[in-house]
Design an enzyme around this catalytic site. Structure first.
Site, PDB file in Angstrom:
ATOM      1  N   CYS A   1      21.692  -1.200   2.912  1.00 52.15           N
ATOM      2  CA  CYS A   1      22.978  -0.560   2.659  1.00 52.15           C
ATOM      3  C   CYS A   1      22.914   0.858   3.201  1.00 52.15           C
ATOM      4  O   CYS A   1      22.504   1.773   2.514  1.00 52.15           O
ATOM      5  CB  CYS A   1      23.266  -0.551   1.166  1.00 52.15           C
ATOM      6  SG  CYS A   1      24.848   0.189   0.761  1.00 52.15           S
TER       7      CYS A   1
ATOM      8  N   GLN B   1       1.267  -5.564   7.685  1.00 55.78           N
ATOM      9  CA  GLN B   1       1.462  -6.543   6.603  1.00 55.78           C
ATOM     10  C   GLN B   1       0.345  -7.584   6.540  1.00 55.78           C
ATOM     11  O   GLN B   1       0.217  -8.290   5.552  1.00 55.78           O
ATOM     12  CB  GLN B   1       2.813  -7.257   6.762  1.00 55.78           C
ATOM     13  CG  GLN B   1       4.013  -6.380   6.470  1.00 55.78           C
ATOM     14  CD  GLN B   1       4.076  -5.917   5.014  1.00 55.78           C
ATOM     15  OE1 GLN B   1       3.457  -6.491   4.115  1.00 55.78           O
ATOM     16  NE2 GLN B   1       4.830  -4.858   4.768  1.00 55.78           N
TER      17      GLN B   1
ATOM     18  N   GLY C   1       1.223   3.739   8.919  1.00 57.06           N
ATOM     19  CA  GLY C   1       1.622   2.709   9.870  1.00 57.06           C
ATOM     20  C   GLY C   1       2.559   3.229  10.942  1.00 57.06           C
ATOM     21  O   GLY C   1       2.432   2.883  12.121  1.00 57.06           O
ATOM     22  N   THR C   2       3.500   4.054  10.548  1.00 58.01           N
ATOM     23  CA  THR C   2       4.488   4.559  11.500  1.00 58.01           C
ATOM     24  C   THR C   2       3.816   5.387  12.585  1.00 58.01           C
ATOM     25  O   THR C   2       4.076   5.210  13.781  1.00 58.01           O
ATOM     26  CB  THR C   2       5.556   5.388  10.761  1.00 58.01           C
ATOM     27  OG1 THR C   2       6.179   4.557   9.771  1.00 58.01           O
ATOM     28  CG2 THR C   2       6.605   5.922  11.715  1.00 58.01           C
TER      29      THR C   2
ATOM     30  N   SER D   1      -1.814   0.296   7.415  1.00 52.32           N
ATOM     31  CA  SER D   1      -1.325   1.358   6.532  1.00 52.32           C
ATOM     32  C   SER D   1      -1.967   1.230   5.160  1.00 52.32           C
ATOM     33  O   SER D   1      -2.009   0.137   4.591  1.00 52.32           O
ATOM     34  CB  SER D   1       0.195   1.258   6.416  1.00 52.32           C
ATOM     35  OG  SER D   1       0.661   2.131   5.407  1.00 52.32           O
TER      36      SER D   1
ATOM     37  N   HIS E   1      -1.036   2.195   2.121  1.00 61.65           N
ATOM     38  CA  HIS E   1      -0.264   1.870   0.916  1.00 61.65           C
ATOM     39  C   HIS E   1       0.242   0.437   0.871  1.00 61.65           C
ATOM     40  O   HIS E   1       0.860   0.024  -0.104  1.00 61.65           O
ATOM     41  CB  HIS E   1       0.879   2.874   0.703  1.00 61.65           C
ATOM     42  CG  HIS E   1       2.049   2.729   1.614  1.00 61.65           C
ATOM     43  ND1 HIS E   1       3.227   2.146   1.216  1.00 61.65           N
ATOM     44  CD2 HIS E   1       2.245   3.106   2.890  1.00 61.65           C
ATOM     45  CE1 HIS E   1       4.089   2.187   2.221  1.00 61.65           C
ATOM     46  NE2 HIS E   1       3.517   2.760   3.250  1.00 61.65           N
TER      47      HIS E   1
ATOM     48  N   ASN F   1       7.249  -8.242   8.052  1.00 58.07           N
ATOM     49  CA  ASN F   1       7.355  -7.681   6.708  1.00 58.07           C
ATOM     50  C   ASN F   1       8.461  -8.307   5.872  1.00 58.07           C
ATOM     51  O   ASN F   1       8.373  -8.360   4.654  1.00 58.07           O
ATOM     52  CB  ASN F   1       7.555  -6.160   6.779  1.00 58.07           C
ATOM     53  CG  ASN F   1       8.585  -5.747   7.806  1.00 58.07           C
ATOM     54  OD1 ASN F   1       8.451  -6.024   9.005  1.00 58.07           O
ATOM     55  ND2 ASN F   1       9.635  -5.101   7.345  1.00 58.07           N
TER      56      ASN F   1
HETATM   57  C1  LIG Z   1       5.361  -0.470   5.960  1.00 55.85           C
HETATM   58  C2  LIG Z   1       5.281  -0.878   7.385  1.00 55.85           C
HETATM   59  C3  LIG Z   1       5.132   0.067   8.417  1.00 55.85           C
HETATM   60  C4  LIG Z   1       5.142   1.547   8.161  1.00 55.85           C
HETATM   61  O1  LIG Z   1       3.967   2.006   7.543  1.00 55.85           O
HETATM   62  P1  LIG Z   1       3.996   3.446   6.806  1.00 55.85           P
HETATM   63  O2  LIG Z   1       2.576   3.673   6.428  1.00 55.85           O
HETATM   64  O3  LIG Z   1       4.905   3.314   5.641  1.00 55.85           O
HETATM   65  O4  LIG Z   1       4.470   4.423   7.818  1.00 55.85           O
HETATM   66  C5  LIG Z   1       5.026  -0.394   9.712  1.00 55.85           C
HETATM   67  N1  LIG Z   1       5.051  -1.698   9.989  1.00 55.85           N
HETATM   68  C6  LIG Z   1       5.184  -2.637   9.044  1.00 55.85           C
HETATM   69  C7  LIG Z   1       5.190  -4.076   9.421  1.00 55.85           C
HETATM   70  C8  LIG Z   1       5.308  -2.262   7.705  1.00 55.85           C
HETATM   71  O5  LIG Z   1       5.472  -3.199   6.777  1.00 55.85           O
END
Ligand SMILES: *Cc1c(COP(=O)(O)O)cnc(C)c1O
Length: 385
Positions: free
Chosen positions: A324, A178, A71-72, A198, A200, A150
């Site tokens: 935190c 999400q 996702g990133t 993403s 995962h 998220n």
């Molecule tokens: C988890 C998440 C990401 C990042 O995805 P990764 O695969 O962990 O890099 C980006 N945007 C949202 C809304 C997410 O929940």
């Protein structure tokens, strides 16, 4: 002690079917999909299959799917790719409640001279379409607004936003990490030009994702190298990851309707019971336009971290609205943007469910939450119980 995993917006369990599909790609079919020999060609076929599976879930063309490292990367590639393709335009419009993959990217671009406008949200976590309309102009290179949040699960009016962007001729990207797998998608006739997803977050593996790029949308890749992904994303493909993601998309499509109605019932049961048994608890975010698996609840006068620690002693995994970092407890930027009072933002907990949760697990959490909240309230300097 059994783990009760209610942190599925952070990551999800890889589905058994996904794992089984990935396994042969490590030691058996390990060829390079770009090779000329048939050993590599077999692997290439698996990638083509995964591309079709992802396209089927999104309702788009397989050629519009670009596999990335997650996702990133997809968020970075979308925003930076559009800016590089339209160097004359200098403005980015986004929201205050984006995931850091979008928000930090935009703020970094701001340091490099771009104009970044972050739309506000109301107390339900929703944006004001008129604020977007007022800020769209000839200088706007891209609008990036997430499909669903998220932390709260709030779903944004993507069709309306996309229609507005289109009427101004501005490319629209949505971080749909999400949303994919939780709500239906049909991008073929939908006013959005790019979305991120993403693996995962939908029972696929970590380190793999998709950037959907609508046919005709020009982006400049931000990594250069080989010709993989039709020149849109260089680097030898993460074959097991891509194959796993493809399978996860196929499963999501098959299970979505049935499983999500079950997940929503469990989420609602948990939420309603907590509101009933724990005093001074409130739901954060739009209760109508919301993902079926997420609830974000504030417990006034107590610390989210303390709740998490006690939940952890029962084997229950959730997450809190405050991060935190470097010793300072900062309430979540999402809840702060929604105007959630400081005392409530600090005591917020996110439960995010998945198809693997059972009613038995939810009943266990329902039993423990009032015990935890009462115990912490008795220790709280702010409240007399
Ligand atoms: C988890 C998440 C990401 C990042 O995805 P990764 O695969 O962990 O890099 C980006 N945007 C949202 C809304 C997410 O929940």
């Amino acid at each position: 002690m059994k783990t009760i995993y209610l942190d599925n917006n952070a990551t999800t369990r890889v589905a058994d079917e996904v794992f089984a599909e990935m396994q042969p790609l490590f030691c058996e079919f390990y060829g390079n999909p770009s090779s000329m020999h048939s050993f590599g060609g077999r692997v290439e076929k698996k990638i083509i299959q995964a591309r079709h599976q992802a396209a089927a879930l999104l309702g788009c063309e397989p050629a519009e799917i670009v596999f990335t490292s997650g996702g990133t990367e997809s968020d970075n590639a979308a925003i930076k790719g559009i800016l590089a393709a339209n160097p004359a335009k200098r403005k980015i419009i986004t929201t205050r409640v984006e995931h850091p993959a979008v928000l930090t990217t935009c703020r970094e671009l701001e340091r490099h001279g771009y104009i970044v406008y972050e739309l506000a949200v109301d107390s339900r976590g929703q944006i004001d379409i008129d604020e977007l309309r007022r800020n769209l102009d000839d200088n706007t290179a891209v609008v990036s607004i997430m499909w669903a949040n998220n932390e709260t699960g709030v779903i944004f009016p993507i069709e309306q936003i996309g229609g507005l962007c289109r009427s101004y001729g501005v490319p629209f990207h949505s971080d749909a990490v999400q949303a994919v797998g939780k709500i239906p998608f049909n991008l073929s006739n939908f006013p959005v030009d790019m979305i991120s997803l993403s693996g995962h977050k939908l029972h696929g593996p970590k380190g793999v994702g998709v950037l959907y790029v609508r046919k005709g949308t020009k982006i400049v890749p931000f990594m250069f190298g080989g010709h993989q992904e039709s020149g849109r994303r260089a680097g030898t493909e993460n074959v097991p990851g891509i194959v796993g993601l493809g399978k996860a998309c196929e499963l999501a499509m098959k299970n979505m309707q049935h499983e999500n109605s079950r997940v929503k019932l469990l989420r609602d049961k948990l939420e309603n019971a907590i509101l009933k048994t724990c005093p001074n608890a409130t739901i954060n975010g739009d209760k109508v336009n919301r993902l079926p698996n997420t609830t974000n609840i504030s417990f006034e006068f107590i610390e989210g971290e303390a709740i998490l620690m006690l939940l952890d002693q029962y084997g229950i995994c959730a997450s809190s609205g405050s991060a935190c970092s470097s010793g300072s407890l900062e309430p979540s930027h999402v809840l702060r943007a929604m105007g959630v009072p400081f005392t409530a933002a600090h005591g917020s907990i996110r439960f995010s469910l998945s198809i693997y949760n059972t009613e038995q697990e939810i009943d266990f959490v329902i039993e423990k939450m009032p015990i935890i909240v009462n115990r912490l309230r008795q220790l709280s300097p702010f409240v007399k119980v």
